[in-house]
Design an enzyme around this catalytic site. Structure first.
Site, PDB file in Angstrom:
ATOM      1  N   GLU A 144       0.877  -1.168   0.000  1.00  0.00           N
ATOM      2  CA  GLU A 144       0.000   0.000   0.000  1.00  0.00           C
ATOM      3  C   GLU A 144       0.913   1.216   0.000  1.00  0.00           C
ATOM      4  O   GLU A 144       1.967   1.208   0.650  1.00  0.00           O
ATOM      5  CB  GLU A 144      -0.919   0.007   1.220  1.00  0.00           C
ATOM      6  CG  GLU A 144      -1.844  -1.206   1.326  1.00  0.00           C
ATOM      7  CD  GLU A 144      -2.818  -1.339   0.172  1.00  0.00           C
ATOM      8  OE1 GLU A 144      -3.150  -0.299  -0.458  1.00  0.00           O
ATOM      9  OE2 GLU A 144      -3.244  -2.460  -0.129  1.00  0.00           O
ATOM     10  N   HIS A 201      -7.616  -3.859   0.458  1.00  0.00           N
ATOM     11  CA  HIS A 201      -6.759  -2.669   0.505  1.00  0.00           C
ATOM     12  C   HIS A 201      -6.054  -2.537   1.843  1.00  0.00           C
ATOM     13  O   HIS A 201      -5.626  -1.442   2.216  1.00  0.00           O
ATOM     14  CB  HIS A 201      -7.521  -1.377   0.164  1.00  0.00           C
ATOM     15  CG  HIS A 201      -7.829  -1.257  -1.292  1.00  0.00           C
ATOM     16  ND1 HIS A 201      -6.844  -1.202  -2.268  1.00  0.00           N
ATOM     17  CD2 HIS A 201      -9.002  -1.198  -1.953  1.00  0.00           C
ATOM     18  CE1 HIS A 201      -7.411  -1.099  -3.451  1.00  0.00           C
ATOM     19  NE2 HIS A 201      -8.710  -1.104  -3.291  1.00  0.00           N
ATOM     20  N   ASP A 242      -4.901  -8.652   1.430  1.00  0.00           N
ATOM     21  CA  ASP A 242      -4.772  -8.786  -0.018  1.00  0.00           C
ATOM     22  C   ASP A 242      -3.815  -9.915  -0.396  1.00  0.00           C
ATOM     23  O   ASP A 242      -4.027 -10.619  -1.386  1.00  0.00           O
ATOM     24  CB  ASP A 242      -4.282  -7.470  -0.631  1.00  0.00           C
ATOM     25  CG  ASP A 242      -5.380  -6.404  -0.694  1.00  0.00           C
ATOM     26  OD1 ASP A 242      -6.534  -6.733  -0.348  1.00  0.00           O
ATOM     27  OD2 ASP A 242      -5.082  -5.265  -1.074  1.00  0.00           O
TER      28      ASP A 242
END
Length: 206
Positions: free
Chosen positions: A11, A146, A151
């Protein structure tokens, strides 16, 4: 084929792999079908997050106050991945961040083979192809999309389901990109890239 892989996800503070930074990373090392190592950490980006990134990821500036330093986080990740096969959903994004961060921190990149589950998704299925959508198509429960660790687990389960349906060997080191947007600015030297477009379900006109 899938006996020695690292599934990973970043991220980030934005989309530009040169100027933006990783704020969260997660990885699992899989050997002979079993998860042998897992790593998950928040990473100090050295800048404030935009409201949009906080909205997308749920990560706030306060959460990053005691996060891991970038150099240490990437050293750990580099040790975990070793020479394994790298796997990510939308790998073009994560591989670019990996390359540019390693270049900036250590003056070197990586040469690992890779598989992109998004490329497989676009070849085999109709739109949409987000990780949440693909997991739903295969009956995989994905909680908290997210966030990097969620993920990664979802991507591993998706890869297994895709491989069971039809071997994914032909997708080794292949990156498909949407032709209307053009190819990524950087790809590994050993990558084969090709333009593609989304497929849509045909609808009957009433």
């Amino acid at each position: 084929m899938l006996s020695n892989i690292t599934v990973f996800d970043f991220e980030t503070t934005g989309l530009d792999p040169v100027n933006e930074r990783v704020i969260e990373m997660a990885a699992i090392r899989v050997v002979n079908g079993e998860i042998t190592t897992g790593f998950h950490t928040l990473v100090k980006p050295g800048r404030e997050l935009t409201p949009k990134i906080t909205e997308i990821t749920g990560i706030t500036d306060e959460m990053l106050t005691d996060a891991m330093d970038e150099s240490l986080a990437f050293r750990i990740f580099r040790n975990i991945m070793g020479d394994s096969l790298l796997v990510a959903h939308n790998a073009a994004f994560d591989l670019q961040f990996l390359h540019h961060t390693l270049q900036r921190l250590a003056g070197k990149s990586f040469s690992n083979p890779f598989i992109d589950t998004l490329t497989i998704s676009r070849e085999r299925h109709t739109y949409p192809h987000k990780l949440t959508d693909m997991c739903a198509k295969y009956g995989i429960v994905l909680d908290g999309a997210h966030r990097a660790l969620n993920d990664v687990i979802g991507c591993w389960e998706l890869l297994k389901a895709m491989h069971a349906a039809e071997p994914v060997d032909v997708f080794l080191n292949r990156l498909g990109y949407l032709s209307k947007y053009g190819p990524p600015d950087w790809v590994p030297e050993h990558a084969t890239i090709f333009g593609t477009q989304n497929k849509y379900e045909t609808r009957e006109v009433v």
